[in-house]
Design a protein around this motif. Structure first.
Motif, PDB file in Angstrom:
ATOM      1  N   GLY A  53       6.981 -21.330  12.757  1.00  0.00           N
ATOM      2  CA  GLY A  53       5.832 -22.025  13.315  1.00  0.00           C
ATOM      3  C   GLY A  53       5.284 -23.006  12.309  1.00  0.00           C
ATOM      4  N   VAL A  54       4.166 -23.619  12.641  1.00  0.00           N
ATOM      5  CA  VAL A  54       3.555 -24.615  11.762  1.00  0.00           C
ATOM      6  C   VAL A  54       2.528 -23.935  10.859  1.00  0.00           C
ATOM      7  CG1 VAL A  54       2.179 -26.717  11.656  1.00  0.00           C
ATOM      8  CG2 VAL A  54       3.906 -26.455  13.452  1.00  0.00           C
ATOM      9  N   CYS A  55       2.700 -24.081   9.575  1.00  0.00           N
ATOM     10  CA  CYS A  55       1.775 -23.518   8.583  1.00  0.00           C
ATOM     11  C   CYS A  55       0.500 -24.349   8.558  1.00  0.00           C
ATOM     12  CB  CYS A  55       2.450 -23.512   7.214  1.00  0.00           C
ATOM     13  SG  CYS A  55       1.354 -23.097   5.836  1.00  0.00           S
ATOM     14  N   PHE A  56      -0.650 -23.674   8.549  1.00  0.00           N
ATOM     15  CA  PHE A  56      -1.916 -24.400   8.569  1.00  0.00           C
ATOM     16  C   PHE A  56      -2.219 -25.063   7.228  1.00  0.00           C
ATOM     17  CE2 PHE A  56      -3.652 -20.875   6.256  1.00  0.00           C
ATOM     18  CZ  PHE A  56      -4.901 -21.245   5.772  1.00  0.00           C
ATOM     19  N   LEU A  57      -1.514 -24.668   6.178  1.00  0.00           N
ATOM     20  CA  LEU A  57      -1.744 -25.250   4.857  1.00  0.00           C
ATOM     21  C   LEU A  57      -0.911 -26.505   4.616  1.00  0.00           C
ATOM     22  CD1 LEU A  57      -1.905 -22.088   2.553  1.00  0.00           C
ATOM     23  CD2 LEU A  57      -3.791 -23.392   3.548  1.00  0.00           C
ATOM     24  N   CYS A  58       0.389 -26.396   4.854  1.00  0.00           N
ATOM     25  CA  CYS A  58       1.277 -27.526   4.565  1.00  0.00           C
ATOM     26  C   CYS A  58       1.634 -28.338   5.796  1.00  0.00           C
ATOM     27  CB  CYS A  58       2.541 -27.055   3.855  1.00  0.00           C
ATOM     28  SG  CYS A  58       3.656 -26.050   4.875  1.00  0.00           S
ATOM     29  N   ASN A  59       1.271 -27.808   6.987  1.00  0.00           N
ATOM     30  CA  ASN A  59       1.527 -28.515   8.245  1.00  0.00           C
ATOM     31  C   ASN A  59       3.003 -28.784   8.484  1.00  0.00           C
ATOM     32  OD1 ASN A  59       0.352 -29.543  10.617  1.00  0.00           O
ATOM     33  ND2 ASN A  59       0.498 -31.647   9.876  1.00  0.00           N
ATOM     34  N   ARG A  60       3.838 -27.879   7.999  1.00  0.00           N
ATOM     35  CA  ARG A  60       5.278 -28.003   8.192  1.00  0.00           C
ATOM     36  C   ARG A  60       5.796 -26.813   8.994  1.00  0.00           C
ATOM     37  NH1 ARG A  60       7.754 -31.300   4.223  1.00  0.00           N
ATOM     38  NH2 ARG A  60       9.765 -30.705   5.118  1.00  0.00           N
ATOM     39  N   HIS A  61       6.911 -27.005   9.674  1.00  0.00           N
ATOM     40  CA  HIS A  61       7.520 -25.964  10.498  1.00  0.00           C
ATOM     41  C   HIS A  61       8.374 -25.075   9.605  1.00  0.00           C
ATOM     42  CE1 HIS A  61       9.880 -24.275  13.919  1.00  0.00           C
ATOM     43  NE2 HIS A  61       8.735 -24.419  14.528  1.00  0.00           N
ATOM     44  N   GLU A  62       7.881 -23.871   9.307  1.00  0.00           N
ATOM     45  CA  GLU A  62       8.551 -22.952   8.382  1.00  0.00           C
ATOM     46  C   GLU A  62       8.446 -21.521   8.902  1.00  0.00           C
ATOM     47  OE1 GLU A  62      10.256 -23.975   5.909  1.00  0.00           O
ATOM     48  OE2 GLU A  62       9.489 -25.956   5.378  1.00  0.00           O
ATOM     49  N   GLU A  63       9.011 -20.584   8.148  1.00  0.00           N
ATOM     50  CA  GLU A  63       8.826 -19.165   8.451  1.00  0.00           C
ATOM     51  C   GLU A  63       7.373 -18.803   8.128  1.00  0.00           C
ATOM     52  OE1 GLU A  63      10.823 -17.047   9.803  1.00  0.00           O
ATOM     53  OE2 GLU A  63      12.679 -18.236   9.825  1.00  0.00           O
ATOM     54  N   VAL A  64       6.642 -18.372   9.137  1.00  0.00           N
ATOM     55  CA  VAL A  64       5.218 -18.115   8.943  1.00  0.00           C
ATOM     56  C   VAL A  64       4.847 -16.684   9.325  1.00  0.00           C
ATOM     57  CG1 VAL A  64       4.583 -20.530   9.328  1.00  0.00           C
ATOM     58  CG2 VAL A  64       4.621 -18.929  11.263  1.00  0.00           C
ATOM     59  N   GLY A  93      -8.168 -15.831  10.952  1.00  0.00           N
ATOM     60  CA  GLY A  93      -6.711 -15.788  10.892  1.00  0.00           C
ATOM     61  C   GLY A  93      -6.072 -17.154  11.050  1.00  0.00           C
ATOM     62  N   ASN A  94      -4.994 -17.357  10.312  1.00  0.00           N
ATOM     63  CA  ASN A  94      -4.216 -18.594  10.409  1.00  0.00           C
ATOM     64  C   ASN A  94      -2.749 -18.285  10.138  1.00  0.00           C
ATOM     65  OD1 ASN A  94      -6.086 -21.026  10.728  1.00  0.00           O
ATOM     66  ND2 ASN A  94      -7.051 -19.988   8.996  1.00  0.00           N
ATOM     67  N   TYR A  95      -1.878 -19.082  10.741  1.00  0.00           N
ATOM     68  CA  TYR A  95      -0.450 -18.943  10.461  1.00  0.00           C
ATOM     69  C   TYR A  95      -0.121 -19.676   9.169  1.00  0.00           C
ATOM     70  CZ  TYR A  95       0.341 -16.826  14.980  1.00  0.00           C
ATOM     71  OH  TYR A  95       0.320 -15.959  16.050  1.00  0.00           O
ATOM     72  N   MET A  96       0.548 -18.951   8.275  1.00  0.00           N
ATOM     73  CA  MET A  96       0.769 -19.453   6.922  1.00  0.00           C
ATOM     74  C   MET A  96       2.193 -19.160   6.479  1.00  0.00           C
ATOM     75  SD  MET A  96      -1.518 -18.203   3.696  1.00  0.00           S
ATOM     76  CE  MET A  96      -0.856 -18.147   2.031  1.00  0.00           C
ATOM     77  N   CYS A  97       2.754 -20.030   5.650  1.00  0.00           N
ATOM     78  CA  CYS A  97       4.105 -19.834   5.135  1.00  0.00           C
ATOM     79  C   CYS A  97       4.233 -18.463   4.471  1.00  0.00           C
ATOM     80  CB  CYS A  97       4.458 -20.902   4.101  1.00  0.00           C
ATOM     81  SG  CYS A  97       4.880 -22.520   4.789  1.00  0.00           S
ATOM     82  N   VAL A  98       5.292 -17.753   4.791  1.00  0.00           N
ATOM     83  CA  VAL A  98       5.552 -16.473   4.143  1.00  0.00           C
ATOM     84  C   VAL A  98       5.921 -16.697   2.678  1.00  0.00           C
ATOM     85  CG1 VAL A  98       7.056 -14.443   4.123  1.00  0.00           C
ATOM     86  CG2 VAL A  98       6.298 -15.415   6.304  1.00  0.00           C
TER      87      VAL A  98
END
Length: 220
Positions: free
Chosen positions: A153-164, A187-192
């Motif tokens: 999904g899209v990380c709320f920090l880097c705004n890139r499509h990564e494993e979150v 809560g936010n989706y964030m890069c693992v």
């Protein structure tokens, strides 16, 4: 000599603009379009450094003179000495940031190059927790929260499509008339993988807003 003034996220932004300009220079036949991309790249770099000196500005503006692949690479390489380095966080500092956790399982930060770090993050699968550490106004601030694995999904920090993963933290900030059992989670989706995120992040606005909302600390 120009002193270090480029933070990790700003260097990532520079690399992004260099890449866009290089692609335009190599693939677009219309000179006006290339010059438009060149002007846009230079403008975005200057906007990202609102407090730079004239000498620092001149260093960044050299992006407008780049034409060949070698020049683009040399430009990025020449900027590396100007990268600022975060102070290395110590084990004692981490223990103070997370005093309720008796046995904090953190990565070995001594092997990290802090020139390329905007924040520190890691996952403790055993406790199902995610941790984030960020230097706010020169002081390390720590946030812990629940870790809920997700698909890409899209990380709320880097705004890139990564494993979150969904990172959910309980805010320490309470309204003045809040009851003792007041509870609010953010809560936010964030890069693992924080290393991946640190390579991608080009803006710290979302990160600092999140830190402020969770910790209640003021960002100057």
């Amino acid at each position: 000599m120009v002193k270090p003034f480029i933070r990790n996220h700003q260097y990532n932004l520079i690399k992004k603009q260099v890449d866009l300009l290089q692609k335009a220079a190599n693939s677009v036949s219309d000179p006006k379009v290339v010059e438009s991309v060149r002007y846009s790249a230079q403008s975005k770099l200057i906007e990202a450094f609102p407090e730079i000196t004239d000498v620092q500005k001149q260093t960044l503006e050299q992006i407008s003179t780049l034409r060949t692949t070698d020049e683009f690479q040399q430009y990025l390489h020449a900027l590396k000495p100007y990268l600022t380095q975060l102070s290395q966080v110590t084990g004692n500092q981490l223990n103070k940031l997370f005093p309720k956790i008796k046995k904090l399982k953190a990565p070995d930060f001594t092997v990290i190059d802090f020139h390329y770090v905007t924040y520190l993050g890691w996952v403790d699968i055993a406790s199902n927790k995610m941790f984030l550490v960020y230097p706010l106004n020169g002081q390390w601030v720590g946030i812990e929260g629940r870790y809920t694995p997700s698909n890409k999904g899209v990380c709320f920090l880097c705004n890139r499509h990564e494993e979150v993963a969904l990172f959910t933290a309980v805010t320490k900030k309470k309204p003045a008339n809040a009851s003792p059992d007041y509870y609010k989670a953010i809560g936010n989706y964030m890069c693992v993988d924080s290393a991946v995120c640190n390579k991608n992040i080009t803006d710290v606005s979302a990160l600092e807003t999140f830190v402020q909302k969770v910790t209640g600390y003021h960002i100057s």
